[in-house]
Design an enzyme around this catalytic site. Structure first.
Site, PDB file in Angstrom:
ATOM      1  N   SER A   1      38.977  67.166  25.917  1.00  0.00           N
ATOM      2  CA  SER A   1      38.318  68.235  26.693  1.00  0.00           C
ATOM      3  C   SER A   1      39.300  69.371  26.873  1.00  0.00           C
ATOM      4  O   SER A   1      40.522  69.168  26.828  1.00  0.00           O
ATOM      5  CB  SER A   1      37.922  67.693  28.068  1.00  0.00           C
ATOM      6  OG  SER A   1      37.484  68.743  28.907  1.00  0.00           O
TER       7      SER A   1
ATOM      8  N   TYR B   1      39.822  63.411  36.037  1.00  0.00           N
ATOM      9  CA  TYR B   1      39.227  63.735  34.723  1.00  0.00           C
ATOM     10  C   TYR B   1      40.274  64.414  33.836  1.00  0.00           C
ATOM     11  O   TYR B   1      40.430  64.055  32.660  1.00  0.00           O
ATOM     12  CB  TYR B   1      38.005  64.639  34.944  1.00  0.00           C
ATOM     13  CG  TYR B   1      37.209  64.958  33.701  1.00  0.00           C
ATOM     14  CD1 TYR B   1      36.296  64.054  33.178  1.00  0.00           C
ATOM     15  CD2 TYR B   1      37.362  66.183  33.045  1.00  0.00           C
ATOM     16  CE1 TYR B   1      35.542  64.358  32.043  1.00  0.00           C
ATOM     17  CE2 TYR B   1      36.622  66.491  31.915  1.00  0.00           C
ATOM     18  CZ  TYR B   1      35.714  65.580  31.417  1.00  0.00           C
ATOM     19  OH  TYR B   1      34.978  65.878  30.289  1.00  0.00           O
TER      20      TYR B   1
HETATM   21  N1  LIG Z   1      29.719  68.648  28.157  1.00  0.00           N
HETATM   22  C1  LIG Z   1      30.878  69.237  28.300  1.00  0.00           C
HETATM   23  O1  LIG Z   1      30.978  70.386  28.759  1.00  0.00           O
HETATM   24  C2  LIG Z   1      32.124  68.518  27.867  1.00  0.00           C
HETATM   25  C3  LIG Z   1      33.311  69.263  27.798  1.00  0.00           C
HETATM   26  C4  LIG Z   1      34.473  68.615  27.396  1.00  0.00           C
HETATM   27  C5  LIG Z   1      34.438  67.287  27.069  1.00  0.00           C
HETATM   28  N2  LIG Z   1      33.271  66.586  27.150  1.00  0.00           N
HETATM   29  C6  LIG Z   1      33.312  65.180  26.790  1.00  0.00           C
HETATM   30  O2  LIG Z   1      32.343  64.932  25.800  1.00  0.00           O
HETATM   31  C7  LIG Z   1      32.017  63.537  25.812  1.00  0.00           C
HETATM   32  C8  LIG Z   1      30.504  63.401  25.739  1.00  0.00           C
HETATM   33  O3  LIG Z   1      29.969  63.861  26.967  1.00  0.00           O
HETATM   34  P1  LIG Z   1      28.603  64.675  27.059  1.00  0.00           P
HETATM   35  O4  LIG Z   1      28.938  66.025  27.489  1.00  0.00           O
HETATM   36  O5  LIG Z   1      27.819  64.449  25.824  1.00  0.00           O
HETATM   37  O6  LIG Z   1      27.962  63.922  28.336  1.00  0.00           O
HETATM   38  P2  LIG Z   1      26.706  62.943  28.497  1.00  0.00           P
HETATM   39  O7  LIG Z   1      26.741  62.485  29.911  1.00  0.00           O
HETATM   40  O8  LIG Z   1      25.479  63.624  27.991  1.00  0.00           O
HETATM   41  O9  LIG Z   1      27.004  61.739  27.491  1.00  0.00           O
HETATM   42  C9  LIG Z   1      27.893  60.710  27.797  1.00  0.00           C
HETATM   43  C10 LIG Z   1      27.327  59.407  27.243  1.00  0.00           C
HETATM   44  O10 LIG Z   1      28.319  58.389  27.473  1.00  0.00           O
HETATM   45  C11 LIG Z   1      27.637  57.235  27.885  1.00  0.00           C
HETATM   46  N3  LIG Z   1      28.538  56.373  28.662  1.00  0.00           N
HETATM   47  C12 LIG Z   1      29.021  56.598  29.913  1.00  0.00           C
HETATM   48  N4  LIG Z   1      29.778  55.575  30.310  1.00  0.00           N
HETATM   49  C13 LIG Z   1      29.777  54.684  29.279  1.00  0.00           C
HETATM   50  C14 LIG Z   1      30.396  53.423  29.103  1.00  0.00           C
HETATM   51  N5  LIG Z   1      31.151  52.863  30.059  1.00  0.00           N
HETATM   52  N6  LIG Z   1      30.224  52.784  27.922  1.00  0.00           N
HETATM   53  C15 LIG Z   1      29.438  53.324  26.950  1.00  0.00           C
HETATM   54  N7  LIG Z   1      28.825  54.508  27.085  1.00  0.00           N
HETATM   55  C16 LIG Z   1      28.997  55.174  28.241  1.00  0.00           C
HETATM   56  C17 LIG Z   1      26.474  57.732  28.721  1.00  0.00           C
HETATM   57  O11 LIG Z   1      25.445  56.762  28.882  1.00  0.00           O
HETATM   58  C18 LIG Z   1      26.040  58.959  27.941  1.00  0.00           C
HETATM   59  O12 LIG Z   1      25.051  58.635  26.999  1.00  0.00           O
HETATM   60  C19 LIG Z   1      32.637  62.973  27.076  1.00  0.00           C
HETATM   61  O13 LIG Z   1      33.827  62.290  26.735  1.00  0.00           O
HETATM   62  C20 LIG Z   1      32.950  64.212  27.889  1.00  0.00           C
HETATM   63  O14 LIG Z   1      34.003  63.991  28.779  1.00  0.00           O
HETATM   64  C21 LIG Z   1      32.110  67.182  27.545  1.00  0.00           C
END
Ligand SMILES: NC(=O)c1ccc[n+]([C@@H]2O[C@H](COP(=O)([O-])OP(=O)(O)OC[C@H]3O[C@@H](n4cnc5c(N)ncnc54)[C@H](O)[C@@H]3O)[C@@H](O)[C@H]2O)c1
Length: 262
Positions: free
Chosen positions: A153, A166
């Protein structure tokens, strides 16, 4: 057919990555816990969403299977890797996209169980996948082109107030990837990560709630491109990193952030 395992595949960046890889001809094991986390106040991806991701890939002529596993449990991830190997004969890429967010208060006020959730899913979960997926990729005969990928991130390099745990977890992921790059050396397996900026997914909606913002769109103003990213834009870079053309890259943490880190 090349074989990929993607965690967090029920929705958001993980789902977009599963779809993109399948579109490019990969067989994809779509892995998600698909279960709410009792210490977090927002919903996780659901079993229905995970099935829909796989159904849509198949409707488009792609190859995918769903697999329920919690990334905090190394044995469950080992079972996922075994499933991919048995079903399709090997593992060529493992992508750690599962993640959660919590905070909204200074670190010293954060409920310990939420701090544990953030570190256990976002950092330990990536280590767990590395432990079980890298040996599988090293089992492939030479010349290898294995890819271990993680979603870090912009929080890995920026100090975001009330998101200290985080930030710590994501900085940990970046450090892990750099170290794995050196450990994997000339094995033919590489380790790389992307660092997304504000991407339109439920995690961003939860971040907006934690910051008392009216809408996720408010985050757009922080990014020089003045817009939120689409999960497919992050998935496109992950798919490039999974493919043969990233062969000179290892230990890299690539910003995919509309300029947020500048
Ligand atoms: N959306 C953003 O702005 C952003 C920015 C930087 C990084 N990220 C990172 O991107 C990645 C994906 O996140 P996203 O934005 O798609 O969010 P999201 O919440 O849509 O997706 C996350 C997924 O992870 C699954 N999950 C959560 N805990 C879990 C576990 N213990 N075991 C298995 N699956 C699990 C959830 O069920 C969900 O489907 C994450 O690592 C997040 O930190 C997101």
């Amino acid at each position: 057919m090349k074989v990929a395992l993607v965690t967090g595949a029920a929705r958001g960046i993980g789902a977009a990555t599963a779809a993109k890889l399948a579109e490019q001809g990969w067989a994809v094991l779509a892995v998600d816990a698909a279960e709410d986390n009792p210490v977090l106040p927002y919903p996780m991806g659901t079993a229905e969403e995970l099935s829909t991701v796989v159904d849509m890939i198949r409707e488009d002529g792609g190859t995918a299977e769903e697999f329920r596993a919690d990334v905090r449990d190394r044995a469950q991830l080992a079972a996922a890797v075994a499933e991919a190997e048995q079903r399709w004969g090997g593992l060529d890429a493992a992508i750690a996209a599962a993640g959660v967010i919590a905070g909204g208060v200074p670190l010293w006020e954060m409920p310990p169980e939420q701090e544990d959730a953030v570190l256990d899913v976002n950092l330990r979960g990536v280590l767990n996948l590395a432990h079980v997926a890298i040996p599988a990729m090293l089992r492939c005969p030479k010349p290898r082109a294995g890819r271990f990928l993680a979603v870090a991130s912009a929080a890995a390099t920026r100090g975001l107030p009330t998101l200290a745990a985080y930030c710590a977890a994501k900085a940990g992921v970046a450090g892990l990837i750099r170290a794995l790059g050196t450990e994997l050396g000339d094995s033919g397996v590489t380790a790389n990560a992307v660092s997304p900026g504000s991407t339109d997914t439920p995690i961003l909606a939860e971040s907006a709630r934690l910051y008392d913002l009216p809408a996720t769109q408010t985050f757009a103003a922080q990014q020089p491109q003045q817009r939120l990213l689409d999960p497919a834009e992050v998935a496109a870079v992950l798919a490039f990193l999974a493919g043969p053309e990233s062969s000179a890259m290892t230990g890299a943490v690539v910003p995919v952030d509309g300029g947020l880190a500048l």
